[in-house]
Design a protein around this motif. Sequence first.
Motif, PDB file in Angstrom:
ATOM      1  N   ILE A  55       0.836  -1.212   0.000  1.00 54.48           N
ATOM      2  CA  ILE A  55       0.000   0.000   0.000  1.00 54.48           C
ATOM      3  C   ILE A  55       0.862   1.251   0.000  1.00 54.48           C
ATOM      4  CG2 ILE A  55      -1.759   1.314   1.250  1.00 54.48           C
ATOM      5  CD1 ILE A  55      -2.880  -1.346   2.265  1.00 54.48           C
ATOM      6  N   LYS A  67      -7.315   3.848   1.822  1.00 57.89           N
ATOM      7  CA  LYS A  67      -7.110   2.457   1.394  1.00 57.89           C
ATOM      8  C   LYS A  67      -6.449   1.643   2.509  1.00 57.89           C
ATOM      9  CE  LYS A  67      -4.745  -0.265  -2.167  1.00 57.89           C
ATOM     10  NZ  LYS A  67      -3.873  -0.199  -3.393  1.00 57.89           N
ATOM     11  N   TRP A  71      -7.884  -1.565   4.840  1.00 60.81           N
ATOM     12  CA  TRP A  71      -7.100  -2.804   5.021  1.00 60.81           C
ATOM     13  C   TRP A  71      -6.936  -3.123   6.504  1.00 60.81           C
ATOM     14  CZ3 TRP A  71      -2.429  -2.893   7.614  1.00 60.81           C
ATOM     15  CH2 TRP A  71      -1.676  -4.071   7.522  1.00 60.81           C
TER      16      TRP A  71
END
Length: 537
Positions: A55, A67, A71
């Motif tokens: 990421i 994002k 996660w």
Amino acid sequence: MPMILRVLATSIVALAIAAPALAEPAQDPAIAKIIDEGMQRSEVMKTASALFDGIGPRLTNSDNQRKAQAWAIALLKSYGLANVHEEPFHFGLGWNLDSYAVNMVTPRKLALTVIPIAWSPPTEGTLTAPVIVAPMSKEEHLARWKGKLTGKIVLISMPGETSESKDAVFQRYTDKDIAEFDHYDQPVFDPLTKPRWLKSLMFAERAAAFAKAEGAVAVVTMAYRDGKLVSGEGYHFQPGHTLALPAVQMAQEDYRRLVRLAATGTAPQLSVTVAAHYDDRHLDATNIIAEIPGSDPKAGVVMAGAHFDSWIAADGANDNGAGSVALIEAARLIQKLGIKPRRTIRFALWAGEEQGLLGSEAYVSQHFATRAIDPALTGIEAYLAWDKAFPITPKPEYATLKAYFNVDNGSGKLRGIYTEGNPGVNALLGDWLAPFKSMGAGALVASKTHGTDHESYQALGLNGYQFIQDPLDYETRVHHSTLDTLDHMRADDMRQISVVWAGVLWQAATSDKDLPHPPLPTQPVPTDPFKVADPDD
């Protein structure tokens, strides 16, 4: 045996029988299970690779941070943690960097080491222009450059001198090093002076606006460390207060090359391309909260926290991805025990730490206590005013928090705890660290440590503590730099951090004792009551 020795020996035995035994820390089989799981079947480096390699950087309120948060939420839920959720707080603009390049075009072609400054505007395609060395750091410098900046890329920093590295860049603490932290820090309360760096930030906005009004096309600052290291730190994220021109931070070696060329001949020309975009749809950032519920609803809460946001020059692996993945691993280790602690253990992944502890400050204000701060203040100025604002008004949850433990000094192993000048906590914290002395984590030092989220707790008189960590090459090279990647983490250290943190949290959550509570802070008397305000403030 001589008679006198026989009498003394008999007396000593009698005294030993009559005296109560010295109290020993309770032996808890859960600690052995945490150590076994965390050392033999650790998942911390696997988790680290997924976050940092997969990421990457997590600038507050950026798409990539969201994002990463999604996660982390999914991972914590997969471990079986409860009440996993996001808690919003007002932040400011999102900013997303897509691509960038800065090249010297003349007198020769050369790719330069740079990073756009976070929250600075993009270029319209690629711009090409000559540089001008025009150092500006305060208002009185501006007049010197009036009428001279049209069509120029402005090198705004003083180039200074190259450094001479005399100290080792990689270090582990000796016992002697740690002992030097064991001193009481005299508190300082100065309600008049703004920190020098705040004045610098406020001037940066003014200088960019001046340069644009004078016809300049971009601004370049010099990185604060050598070794081709850049950071991209930026703080102008409030709507209406962003920088007026595209701005990049350049490696010292490249910056000084441009300065020398400009001084000895025709000014070099650069091509600059920055593709970035603002996001004003989400002015709130969010903290991530998760829990392992306690068996006794009246026993209170123990918290652990690490900041999840990072800068953009690398992957944010050590600052503070290390603390974040160690926190996630500590949560897994405790959850794996399959038994409930007496107190609820609450885990927090903060946002906005890099912009001024904004996420943790918002959380403690929402949950534990409020301060009488001017509501018109926002961003960095609100943060700086917050710990000087009185009175403090506790909320019902204030009494429920028993302790907060933070990790945010890189990926070096834990060596102990800074007790923040509160000697009353030494005995109990010492008991909780005792199982980990053989791992090097037994020290308690009285000094304070600064610049991370435990300060939001300490500022309200709550038991908030930061662990001592081996420095490694964190401050010398990795912190806020292009080297902040997984390669600069040590797997053995990360396992130790996760195990020690989990063990301390478990004991704090199951102990029948509470840490002595500091007093609620009240308005201090200025340290220097005769100080006159600086006119520049």
